[in-house]
Design a protein around this motif. Structure first.
Motif, short mmCIF file in Angstrom:
data_model
loop_
_atom_site.label_atom_id
_atom_site.label_comp_id
_atom_site.label_asym_id
_atom_site.label_seq_id
_atom_site.Cartn_x
_atom_site.Cartn_y
_atom_site.Cartn_z
N ASP A 69 0.97 -1.11 0.16
CA ASP A 69 -0.05 -0.04 -0.01
C ASP A 69 1.00 1.30 0.04
OD1 ASP A 69 -2.30 -1.42 0.18
OD2 ASP A 69 -2.34 -1.44 2.43
N LEU A 70 2.15 1.23 0.37
CA LEU A 70 3.09 2.35 0.66
C LEU A 70 3.86 2.52 -0.51
CD1 LEU A 70 3.68 2.23 4.44
CD2 LEU A 70 2.01 3.73 3.29
N LEU A 71 4.42 1.52 -1.20
CA LEU A 71 5.15 1.61 -2.31
C LEU A 71 4.73 2.59 -3.41
CD1 LEU A 71 6.20 -2.04 -2.63
CD2 LEU A 71 7.41 -0.42 -1.51
N PRO A 72 5.67 3.32 -4.14
CA PRO A 72 5.25 4.16 -5.26
C PRO A 72 4.56 3.26 -6.41
CG PRO A 72 7.59 4.39 -4.59
CD PRO A 72 7.20 3.18 -4.02
N VAL A 73 3.48 3.91 -6.75
CA VAL A 73 2.97 3.34 -8.17
C VAL A 73 3.72 3.52 -9.49
CG1 VAL A 73 0.96 3.58 -9.52
CG2 VAL A 73 0.50 4.03 -6.96
N PRO A 74 3.85 2.58 -10.08
CA PRO A 74 4.71 2.59 -11.38
C PRO A 74 4.15 3.64 -12.36
CG PRO A 74 4.22 0.23 -10.65
CD PRO A 74 3.36 1.10 -9.91
N LEU A 75 4.82 4.31 -13.30
CA LEU A 75 4.39 5.30 -14.01
C LEU A 75 3.29 4.94 -14.84
CD1 LEU A 75 7.77 6.89 -15.17
CD2 LEU A 75 5.88 7.97 -13.76
N THR A 76 3.37 3.55 -15.36
CA THR A 76 2.12 2.79 -16.29
C THR A 76 0.75 2.94 -15.57
OG1 THR A 76 2.93 0.66 -15.69
CG2 THR A 76 3.83 1.78 -17.68
N ARG A 77 0.94 2.95 -14.09
CA ARG A 77 -0.36 2.75 -13.52
C ARG A 77 -0.82 4.22 -13.02
NH1 ARG A 77 0.24 -1.21 -9.16
NH2 ARG A 77 -1.77 -0.54 -8.71
N ARG A 78 -0.09 5.13 -13.20
CA ARG A 78 -0.61 6.41 -12.58
C ARG A 78 -1.51 7.21 -13.32
NH1 ARG A 78 5.21 9.06 -10.64
NH2 ARG A 78 5.72 7.13 -9.42
N ARG A 79 -2.61 7.50 -12.55
CA ARG A 79 -3.78 8.02 -13.65
C ARG A 79 -4.34 9.50 -13.14
NH1 ARG A 79 -2.48 4.38 -16.25
NH2 ARG A 79 -3.57 2.63 -16.71
N TRP A 80 -3.68 10.05 -12.04
CA TRP A 80 -4.10 11.48 -11.59
C TRP A 80 -3.13 12.26 -12.46
CZ3 TRP A 80 -5.41 12.97 -6.50
CH2 TRP A 80 -6.56 12.23 -5.79
N THR A 81 -3.97 13.24 -12.68
CA THR A 81 -3.44 14.47 -13.61
C THR A 81 -3.37 15.90 -12.69
OG1 THR A 81 -5.78 15.08 -14.54
CG2 THR A 81 -4.09 13.50 -15.59
N THR A 82 -2.83 16.93 -13.23
CA THR A 82 -2.92 18.19 -12.74
C THR A 82 -4.36 18.64 -12.10
OG1 THR A 82 -0.91 18.75 -14.12
CG2 THR A 82 -2.21 20.48 -12.98
N TYR A 83 -4.94 18.20 -13.30
CA TYR A 83 -6.58 18.43 -13.07
C TYR A 83 -7.18 17.85 -11.78
CZ TYR A 83 -11.56 18.64 -13.52
OH TYR A 83 -12.89 18.75 -13.30
N SER A 84 -6.69 16.36 -11.39
CA SER A 84 -7.03 15.60 -10.47
C SER A 84 -6.72 16.57 -9.11
CB SER A 84 -6.70 14.13 -10.42
OG SER A 84 -7.03 13.79 -11.72
N PHE A 85 -5.47 16.76 -9.07
CA PHE A 85 -4.75 17.42 -7.82
C PHE A 85 -5.38 18.83 -7.59
CE2 PHE A 85 -1.36 14.39 -8.66
CZ PHE A 85 -1.30 13.81 -7.38
#
Length: 72
Positions: free
Chosen positions: A38-54
């Motif tokens: 749960d704490l490990l970084p998410v690989p780039l291929t699975r990242r879905r958040w964009t600037t809009y999300s933040f």
């Protein structure tokens, strides 16, 4: 003539052209006191958040905090 040396792969995090950072391939976290799935970084291929999300998240938290001050 000068001899050319092939580039050495980076030891630390691997940067992305967009500024994101990913751990190098093959890095494992064996100390389970400080890291788990749960704490490990998410690989780039699975990242879905964009600037809009933040941005939406930040605006939402600001709006929520301001409504707390309106309570009697």
């Amino acid at each position: 003539m000068t001899a050319t040396v092939p580039p050495v792969p980076p030891e630390g995090p691997v940067p992305d052209p967009a500024g994101r950072v990913e751990l190098p391939p093959g890095v494992t976290h064996t100390d389970t006191r400080f890291a788990n799935d749960d704490l490990l970084p998410v690989p780039l291929t699975r990242r879905r958040w964009t600037t809009y999300s933040f941005t939406v998240l930040r605006v939402g938290t600001i709006a929520f905090r301001s409504t707390l001050s309106l309570r009697p």
